[in-house]
Motif scaffolding. Structure first.
Motif, PDB file in Angstrom:
ATOM      1  N   THR A 195     -33.310 -38.409  21.368  1.00 31.34           N
ATOM      2  CA  THR A 195     -34.373 -38.109  20.403  1.00 31.34           C
ATOM      3  C   THR A 195     -34.366 -36.631  20.020  1.00 31.34           C
ATOM      4  O   THR A 195     -34.482 -36.276  18.835  1.00 31.34           O
ATOM      5  N   GLU A 196     -34.227 -35.769  21.022  1.00 31.91           N
ATOM      6  CA  GLU A 196     -34.230 -34.327  20.753  1.00 31.91           C
ATOM      7  C   GLU A 196     -33.054 -33.924  19.865  1.00 31.91           C
ATOM      8  O   GLU A 196     -33.217 -33.122  18.939  1.00 31.91           O
ATOM      9  N   TRP A 197     -31.889 -34.473  20.134  1.00 34.12           N
ATOM     10  CA  TRP A 197     -30.706 -34.102  19.352  1.00 34.12           C
ATOM     11  C   TRP A 197     -30.656 -34.807  18.000  1.00 34.12           C
ATOM     12  O   TRP A 197     -29.989 -34.333  17.069  1.00 34.12           O
ATOM     13  N   ASP A 198     -31.346 -35.928  17.869  1.00 24.97           N
ATOM     14  CA  ASP A 198     -31.311 -36.672  16.604  1.00 24.97           C
ATOM     15  C   ASP A 198     -32.309 -36.141  15.573  1.00 24.97           C
ATOM     16  O   ASP A 198     -32.172 -36.436  14.383  1.00 24.97           O
ATOM     17  N   ARG A 199     -33.305 -35.398  16.007  1.00 26.64           N
ATOM     18  CA  ARG A 199     -34.295 -34.882  15.056  1.00 26.64           C
ATOM     19  C   ARG A 199     -33.630 -33.908  14.087  1.00 26.64           C
ATOM     20  O   ARG A 199     -33.065 -32.889  14.506  1.00 26.64           O
ATOM     21  N   PRO A 200     -33.675 -34.179  12.790  1.00 25.79           N
ATOM     22  CA  PRO A 200     -33.005 -33.324  11.797  1.00 25.79           C
ATOM     23  C   PRO A 200     -33.490 -31.877  11.822  1.00 25.79           C
ATOM     24  O   PRO A 200     -32.721 -30.959  11.519  1.00 25.79           O
ATOM     25  N   ASP A 201     -34.760 -31.670  12.178  1.00 23.52           N
ATOM     26  CA  ASP A 201     -35.316 -30.317  12.169  1.00 23.52           C
ATOM     27  C   ASP A 201     -35.344 -29.688  13.567  1.00 23.52           C
ATOM     28  O   ASP A 201     -35.976 -28.658  13.779  1.00 23.52           O
ATOM     29  N   GLY A 202     -34.632 -30.312  14.510  1.00 21.57           N
ATOM     30  CA  GLY A 202     -34.650 -29.835  15.892  1.00 21.57           C
ATOM     31  C   GLY A 202     -33.415 -29.048  16.283  1.00 21.57           C
ATOM     32  O   GLY A 202     -32.888 -28.248  15.496  1.00 21.57           O
ATOM     33  N   ILE A 203     -32.915 -29.318  17.501  1.00 20.14           N
ATOM     34  CA  ILE A 203     -31.816 -28.538  18.059  1.00 20.14           C
ATOM     35  C   ILE A 203     -30.543 -28.690  17.235  1.00 20.14           C
ATOM     36  O   ILE A 203     -29.759 -27.746  17.108  1.00 20.14           O
ATOM     37  N   GLN A 204     -30.333 -29.865  16.636  1.00 20.53           N
ATOM     38  CA  GLN A 204     -29.109 -30.028  15.830  1.00 20.53           C
ATOM     39  C   GLN A 204     -29.131 -29.114  14.612  1.00 20.53           C
ATOM     40  O   GLN A 204     -28.090 -28.586  14.205  1.00 20.53           O
ATOM     41  N   ASN A 205     -30.307 -28.902  14.031  1.00 22.98           N
ATOM     42  CA  ASN A 205     -30.422 -28.004  12.885  1.00 22.98           C
ATOM     43  C   ASN A 205     -30.122 -26.564  13.292  1.00 22.98           C
ATOM     44  O   ASN A 205     -29.477 -25.813  12.548  1.00 22.98           O
ATOM     45  N   ALA A 206     -30.585 -26.182  14.494  1.00 20.78           N
ATOM     46  CA  ALA A 206     -30.309 -24.831  14.993  1.00 20.78           C
ATOM     47  C   ALA A 206     -28.812 -24.614  15.170  1.00 20.78           C
ATOM     48  O   ALA A 206     -28.289 -23.528  14.872  1.00 20.78           O
ATOM     49  N   TRP A 207     -28.109 -25.653  15.642  1.00 26.60           N
ATOM     50  CA  TRP A 207     -26.663 -25.533  15.829  1.00 26.60           C
ATOM     51  C   TRP A 207     -25.920 -25.512  14.496  1.00 26.60           C
ATOM     52  O   TRP A 207     -24.960 -24.759  14.334  1.00 26.60           O
ATOM     53  N   LYS A 208     -26.357 -26.335  13.573  1.00 30.49           N
ATOM     54  CA  LYS A 208     -25.611 -26.480  12.324  1.00 30.49           C
ATOM     55  C   LYS A 208     -25.866 -25.353  11.324  1.00 30.49           C
ATOM     56  O   LYS A 208     -25.056 -25.143  10.422  1.00 30.49           O
ATOM     57  N   HIS A 209     -26.989 -24.652  11.484  1.00 28.00           N
ATOM     58  CA  HIS A 209     -27.346 -23.623  10.503  1.00 28.00           C
ATOM     59  C   HIS A 209     -27.730 -22.304  11.167  1.00 28.00           C
ATOM     60  O   HIS A 209     -28.882 -21.873  11.092  1.00 28.00           O
ATOM     61  N   PRO A 210     -26.767 -21.656  11.824  1.00 24.96           N
ATOM     62  CA  PRO A 210     -27.063 -20.342  12.411  1.00 24.96           C
ATOM     63  C   PRO A 210     -27.351 -19.329  11.313  1.00 24.96           C
ATOM     64  O   PRO A 210     -26.820 -19.431  10.210  1.00 24.96           O
ATOM     65  N   GLY A 211     -28.206 -18.366  11.619  1.00 26.63           N
ATOM     66  CA  GLY A 211     -28.531 -17.341  10.630  1.00 26.63           C
ATOM     67  C   GLY A 211     -29.705 -16.493  11.070  1.00 26.63           C
ATOM     68  O   GLY A 211     -30.289 -16.724  12.129  1.00 26.63           O
ATOM     69  N   PRO A 212     -30.085 -15.525  10.271  1.00 28.44           N
ATOM     70  CA  PRO A 212     -31.150 -14.573  10.635  1.00 28.44           C
ATOM     71  C   PRO A 212     -32.475 -15.239  10.995  1.00 28.44           C
ATOM     72  O   PRO A 212     -33.201 -14.764  11.861  1.00 28.44           O
ATOM     73  N   GLY A 213     -32.806 -16.352  10.354  1.00 28.37           N
ATOM     74  CA  GLY A 213     -34.073 -17.005  10.646  1.00 28.37           C
ATOM     75  C   GLY A 213     -33.995 -18.039  11.753  1.00 28.37           C
ATOM     76  O   GLY A 213     -34.989 -18.698  12.072  1.00 28.37           O
ATOM     77  N   ASN A 214     -32.826 -18.176  12.363  1.00 28.68           N
ATOM     78  CA  ASN A 214     -32.603 -19.169  13.419  1.00 28.68           C
ATOM     79  C   ASN A 214     -32.957 -18.551  14.770  1.00 28.68           C
ATOM     80  O   ASN A 214     -32.366 -17.557  15.170  1.00 28.68           O
ATOM     81  N   VAL A 215     -33.902 -19.161  15.481  1.00 24.17           N
ATOM     82  CA  VAL A 215     -34.340 -18.575  16.756  1.00 24.17           C
ATOM     83  C   VAL A 215     -33.333 -18.812  17.871  1.00 24.17           C
ATOM     84  O   VAL A 215     -33.428 -18.205  18.941  1.00 24.17           O
ATOM     85  N   VAL A 216     -32.349 -19.686  17.647  1.00 23.21           N
ATOM     86  CA  VAL A 216     -31.336 -19.977  18.663  1.00 23.21           C
ATOM     87  C   VAL A 216     -30.063 -19.160  18.430  1.00 23.21           C
ATOM     88  O   VAL A 216     -29.559 -18.502  19.341  1.00 23.21           O
ATOM     89  N   PHE A 217     -29.545 -19.202  17.213  1.00 23.63           N
ATOM     90  CA  PHE A 217     -28.302 -18.491  16.889  1.00 23.63           C
ATOM     91  C   PHE A 217     -28.511 -17.627  15.648  1.00 23.63           C
ATOM     92  O   PHE A 217     -28.747 -18.147  14.555  1.00 23.63           O
ATOM     93  N   ARG A 218     -28.366 -16.327  15.813  1.00 19.72           N
ATOM     94  CA  ARG A 218     -28.558 -15.414  14.693  1.00 19.72           C
ATOM     95  C   ARG A 218     -27.401 -15.430  13.708  1.00 19.72           C
ATOM     96  O   ARG A 218     -27.555 -15.049  12.552  1.00 19.72           O
ATOM     97  N   ASP A 219     -26.229 -15.853  14.174  1.00 20.60           N
ATOM     98  CA  ASP A 219     -25.081 -15.964  13.279  1.00 20.60           C
ATOM     99  C   ASP A 219     -24.086 -16.963  13.862  1.00 20.60           C
ATOM    100  O   ASP A 219     -24.257 -17.455  14.983  1.00 20.60           O
TER     101      ASP A 219
END
Length: 367
Positions: A195-219
């Protein structure tokens, strides 16, 4: 056997020379344009399917356990034990991912409490079997007990440990209902992870879209570093926690009963699954696309080492006491020790260097 192993090691050495030569042809570079596709494939092609497969195998195991409780028989016990083996295989492949939701709420330890050097889990499981507590027979209450009592290690003892033949003696026995609750708890945990990994706006989104506004990966580099860290830490765990926990080489003592899943004979299934997980993540995600074309033989060499580890692990006697005492089997164990270390170095130094990570880089703190 020794000549075969030496031949393989020699082949590894020659491959290492070729890789070193290739690495000198082009300066280290991280192909940032390939990062989005690699991260998406890692998530959608390996992580999410891995957790859903584990959840589904655990669900089948729960069904088998409940059938055993209702109508105890040798056939039903064999089905439950086979279901345990399948669940171990499914978990072992995705087990290498030790980031994200799996490390929240002690989920990893709830699924697998290992290594258990002080036999904490064993003592707790034995105690509850000796003095039954009905609250351990329902997922809703079992999940609040010690993490060592609610995962694969506990269920292995229920199905394969001392007194497991008693599963055939009584309909709806406490031991069986406790085992069914453990299986149900694994389903719960696998479901939460999916469930956590399947949520489009959850952890998978953080992995797929790193960037300045990403709290997990800045780039993208941070995300790729985390991805490589999964591989490096996974390889380290295979050597340090799976093999060296019970076998350190010919000059050291051996501790066969400290091997993971030794009661069920699934030690090598687990190790093969771990290595297969590393190999699959590397290939499925297309991590070779992150390095210069002249350096891609590094990834081929990693795959070669991983396949050899899988092959040799599958050829070792499943009885761990025999494996650590027989000279021929020990040669295979020595092979695993040597080449699991080689795998770590190739991932950390060779591949890490090829994407521009400097020597001494720490995957644990990201700097």
């Amino acid at each position: 056997m020794k000549s075969v192993i030496l031949g393989i090691v020699t082949a590894f050495s020659l491959t290492a020379v070729a890789v070193a030569q290739d690495a000198t042809l082009a300066p280290p570079a991280l192909h940032t344009d390939a990062i989005p596709a690699v991260l998406e494939k890692a998530v959608d092609g390996f992580i999410r399917p891995g957790y859903s497969h584990f959840r589904d195998e655990a669900a089948a195991l729960e069904t088998d356990m409940r059938a055993l409780c209702v109508a105890p028989s040798a056939v039903e016990l064999d089905k439950a034990r086979a279901g345990f083996d399948s669940t171990v295989r499914a978990w072992s492949t995705i087990e290498i991912v030790r980031v994200g939701p799996i490390i929240e709420n002690n989920r990893f330890e709830r699924i697998l409490f290992y290594p258990d050097r002080k036999s904490t889990g064993l003592k707790q499981v034995q105690a509850i079997l000796a003095k039954p507590d009905e609250s351990a027979t329902a997922v809703e209450t079992l999940k609040d007990k010690s993490v060592a009592m609610q995962g694969l290690g506990a269920l292995e003892f229920v199905l394969f440990g001392t007194g497991s033949d008693g599963l055939l003696a009584e309909k709806d026995s406490f031991r069986c209902r406790y085992g069914a609750a453990i299986a149900g708890n694994l389903v719960r945990l696998g479901g939460e992870l999916s469930t956590e990994w399947d949520r489009p706006d959850g952890i998978q989104n953080a992995w797929k879209h790193p960037g300045p506004g990403n709290v997990v990966f800045r780039d993208g580099r941070e995300a790729v570093t985390e991805l490589l860290g999964i591989l490096v830490h996974g390889a380290e765990a295979i050597r340090d926690q799976r093999i060296e926990n019970f076998y350190k080489g010919e000059e050291n003592n051996t501790f066969p009963k400290q091997a993971i899943y030794w009661r069920s004979g699934q030690t090598w299934t687990s190790i093969q699954g771990n290595v297969e997980g590393l190999r699959s993540l590397l290939k499925v995600s297309g991590m070779d696309k992150l390095v210069n074309e002249d350096s891609r033989s590094i990834v081929s060499s990693l795959d070669f080492v991983a396949k050899s580890l899988i092959r040799v692990a599958g050829d070792i006697n499943p009885d761990i006491e025999t494996a650590v005492s027989d000279p021929i089997e020990r040669e295979k164990l020595d092979f695993l020790l040597l080449n699991s270390k080689d795998l770590i170095l190739r991932l950390s130094n060779d591949y890490g260097g090829a994407i521009g990570l400097t020597a001494g880089f720490s995957f644990s703190d990201g700097d």
